[in-house]
Design an enzyme around this catalytic site. Structure first.
Site, mmCIF file in Angstrom:
data_model
loop_
_atom_site.group_PDB
_atom_site.id
_atom_site.type_symbol
_atom_site.label_atom_id
_atom_site.label_comp_id
_atom_site.label_asym_id
_atom_site.label_seq_id
_atom_site.Cartn_x
_atom_site.Cartn_y
_atom_site.Cartn_z
ATOM 1 N N ASP A 82 0.859 -1.196 0.000
ATOM 2 C CA ASP A 82 0.000 0.000 0.000
ATOM 3 C C ASP A 82 0.891 1.240 0.000
ATOM 4 O O ASP A 82 1.842 1.340 0.783
ATOM 5 C CB ASP A 82 -0.911 0.014 1.225
ATOM 6 C CG ASP A 82 -1.897 1.167 1.187
ATOM 7 O OD1 ASP A 82 -2.976 1.004 0.603
ATOM 8 O OD2 ASP A 82 -1.559 2.248 1.732
ATOM 9 N N ASN B 176 -2.798 12.807 -3.998
ATOM 10 C CA ASN B 176 -3.821 13.205 -4.960
ATOM 11 C C ASN B 176 -4.433 14.555 -4.604
ATOM 12 O O ASN B 176 -4.653 15.396 -5.481
ATOM 13 C CB ASN B 176 -4.916 12.142 -5.027
ATOM 14 C CG ASN B 176 -4.548 10.976 -5.930
ATOM 15 O OD1 ASN B 176 -3.719 11.117 -6.815
ATOM 16 N ND2 ASN B 176 -5.154 9.822 -5.679
ATOM 17 N N HIS C 151 -4.391 14.305 -9.326
ATOM 18 C CA HIS C 151 -4.442 12.896 -9.698
ATOM 19 C C HIS C 151 -3.391 12.525 -10.756
ATOM 20 O O HIS C 151 -2.927 11.386 -10.794
ATOM 21 C CB HIS C 151 -5.840 12.545 -10.222
ATOM 22 C CG HIS C 151 -6.875 12.502 -9.146
ATOM 23 N ND1 HIS C 151 -7.089 11.410 -8.352
ATOM 24 C CD2 HIS C 151 -7.755 13.457 -8.709
ATOM 25 C CE1 HIS C 151 -8.064 11.664 -7.484
ATOM 26 N NE2 HIS C 151 -8.486 12.902 -7.684
ATOM 27 N N ASP D 193 -0.926 9.464 -10.462
ATOM 28 C CA ASP D 193 -0.710 8.419 -11.469
ATOM 29 C C ASP D 193 0.779 8.205 -11.724
ATOM 30 O O ASP D 193 1.228 7.069 -11.901
ATOM 31 C CB ASP D 193 -1.412 8.796 -12.781
ATOM 32 C CG ASP D 193 -2.926 8.729 -12.667
ATOM 33 O OD1 ASP D 193 -3.414 8.121 -11.697
ATOM 34 O OD2 ASP D 193 -3.610 9.287 -13.547
ATOM 35 N N GLU E 17 -4.376 2.317 -4.753
ATOM 36 C CA GLU E 17 -2.936 2.400 -4.512
ATOM 37 C C GLU E 17 -2.383 1.106 -3.931
ATOM 38 O O GLU E 17 -1.279 1.086 -3.398
ATOM 39 C CB GLU E 17 -2.629 3.570 -3.553
ATOM 40 C CG GLU E 17 -3.062 3.374 -2.120
ATOM 41 C CD GLU E 17 -4.522 3.751 -1.869
ATOM 42 O OE1 GLU E 17 -4.867 3.962 -0.707
ATOM 43 O OE2 GLU E 17 -5.293 3.843 -2.838
#
Length: 413
Positions: free
Chosen positions: A283, A291, A296, A300, A326
């Site tokens: 994680d 984010n 975002h 990414d 994630e």
């Protein structure tokens, strides 16, 4: 429900085959390109058949020297006949050899025409040298005409001209050398006309049938080629769709469904071989904050960079996939928990050493990893995932940027 049939309940037909018109008198394609293609395609067959039939015809023509001796005995005419027959046989055999090596309608039509004229000339010359055998020669003449049309491969115009030369020459020789009456000459003329007509229309029909068959074969080849291209295109699309289904579009890792399939196969193999099997969940720490703070698109980029680092840190036999958001998941076949922990520690360190973009200079990327393992043949993959997820949850509550192994009391027996 969509209409599955058309035009009164009939299934739609395939596209009609393209028509290639043929000349009504010669049987050849009107299209010069198509005719040239047909002649090139038929060259091997024509060479073989011409070589064989000319050789047989020449030998049969030579064998009639026996009848020459029977009719005229030892005489000057016999020697002339034998000399003529020898020349015809040698010439035809030589031409048969040349045609067998280099023949073909597409380039050397004259080469195929020449043997017919030689044979026709030889048959005509028999009349002045053996005028008393005219009745038997007529039968041989009819057989020769039919052989010209149907046995010795050639183009119809070539055969028709050679047969006309043979018929006219034979008739003239018979009138001049055999001194036949007008009635006999007329009967002979009608017989020659009939023989030529039968041979002409038989060969015309054969020429048309052969070219129609060739056109159909060409269309079939084109359709087969198009079908092969369509199959290849469909396979390419299937491969692309399979890749889309098996790979996560953002990170390039295995999709969740594909990972579960691969991991299940590895787990069953490990249970069958009684070898250790480990699994860990990864994680990305504080990913929501990334984010929310940098957008975002930046998130990414972080996921893509971490996915690449994970793939580089794992071993060849390990399988990694994106579990969702994630979270990543890794299956490690033939790997005990302690070794899996060393792999996870190496991966965690590699992520922590990742350089960050200028927009995130104050943020350091870290991951938390939860590890689980099992040796029981009755255990399943979902239970193992839950065990790893519990270890991951414990690691996040323990401060993040950690590798947490499932407690012994929580491990599968």
């Amino acid at each position: 429900m969509a209409q599955s049939v058309q035009d009164g309940g009939q299934w739609p037909l395939s596209p009609p085959v393209k028509e290639y018109p043929l000349h009504w008198l010669t049987g050849q394609f009107h299209d010069p390109g198509k005719e040239a293609m047909y002649r090139r395609d038929s060259e091997p067959r024509i060479r073989a058949e011409s070589c064989l039939t000319l050789s047989v015809a020449a030998l049969i023509f030579g064998m009639f020297a026996i009848s020459d001796y029977y009719y005229i005995g030892l005489s000057t005419e016999l020697y002339l006949l034998l000399g003529m027959r020898a020349l015809v046989v040698i010439a035809c055999l030589a031409l048969a050899f040349v045609i067998g090596q280099r023949g073909g309608y597409s380039r050397q039509t004259w080469l195929h025409a020449l043997p017919l004229w030689i044979l026709a000339t030889g048959i005509i010359l028999i009349i002045p040298l053996r005028p008393d055998s005219l009745s038997t020669q007529v039968t041989s003449l009819v057989v020769a005409i039919m052989a010209f049309y149907l046995l010795i491969p050639n183009l119809l115009p070539v055969v028709a001209i050679a047969s006309l030369y043979l018929s006219v020459g034979f008739l003239v020789a018979a009138v001049m050398a055999a001194d036949i009456s007008a009635v006999v000459a007329l009967r002979l003329l009608l017989l020659l006309v009939m023989a030529n007509a039968v041979g002409f229309f038989a060969l015309l029909r054969l020429e048309k049938l052969q070219r129609k068959q060739f056109a159909l074969l060409q269309e079939e080849r084109i359709q087969n080629h198009q079908l092969s291209e369509e199959i290849a295109h469909r396979k390419s699309l299937e491969k692309q769709l399979r890749m889309v289904a098996e790979r996560d579009a953002l990170t390039g890792l295995a999709s969740r469904i594909h990972f579960m399939q691969r991991a299940q196969e590895l787990l069953l193999q490990a249970q069958h071989d009684n070898t250790p099997f480990s699994l860990f969940m990864i994680d990305v720490d504080h990913f929501k904050a990334i984010n929310d703070t940098w957008g975002h698109s930046q998130g990414d980029r972080v996921l893509t960079a971490i996915a690449k680092t994970c793939m580089q840190s794992l071993r060849a036999g390990d399988v990694i996939g994106r579990f969702g958001g994630e979270e990543f998941i890794v299956a490690l076949p033939n790997t005990p928990l302690e070794e899996a922990r060393r792999v996870a520690e190496r991966l965690k360190k590699a992520v922590a050493e990742l350089p960050v973009t200028e927009a995130m200079t104050e943020h350091r990327l870290t991951v938390t990893i939860g590890i689980a393992g099992e040796l029981d043949a009755a255990s399943d993959l979902p239970a193992l995932i839950r065990q790893a997820d519990q270890a991951l949850y414990a690691g996040k509550h323990g401060g993040r940027n950690r590798v947490e192994t499932s407690p012994a009391e929580n491990r599968l027996p």
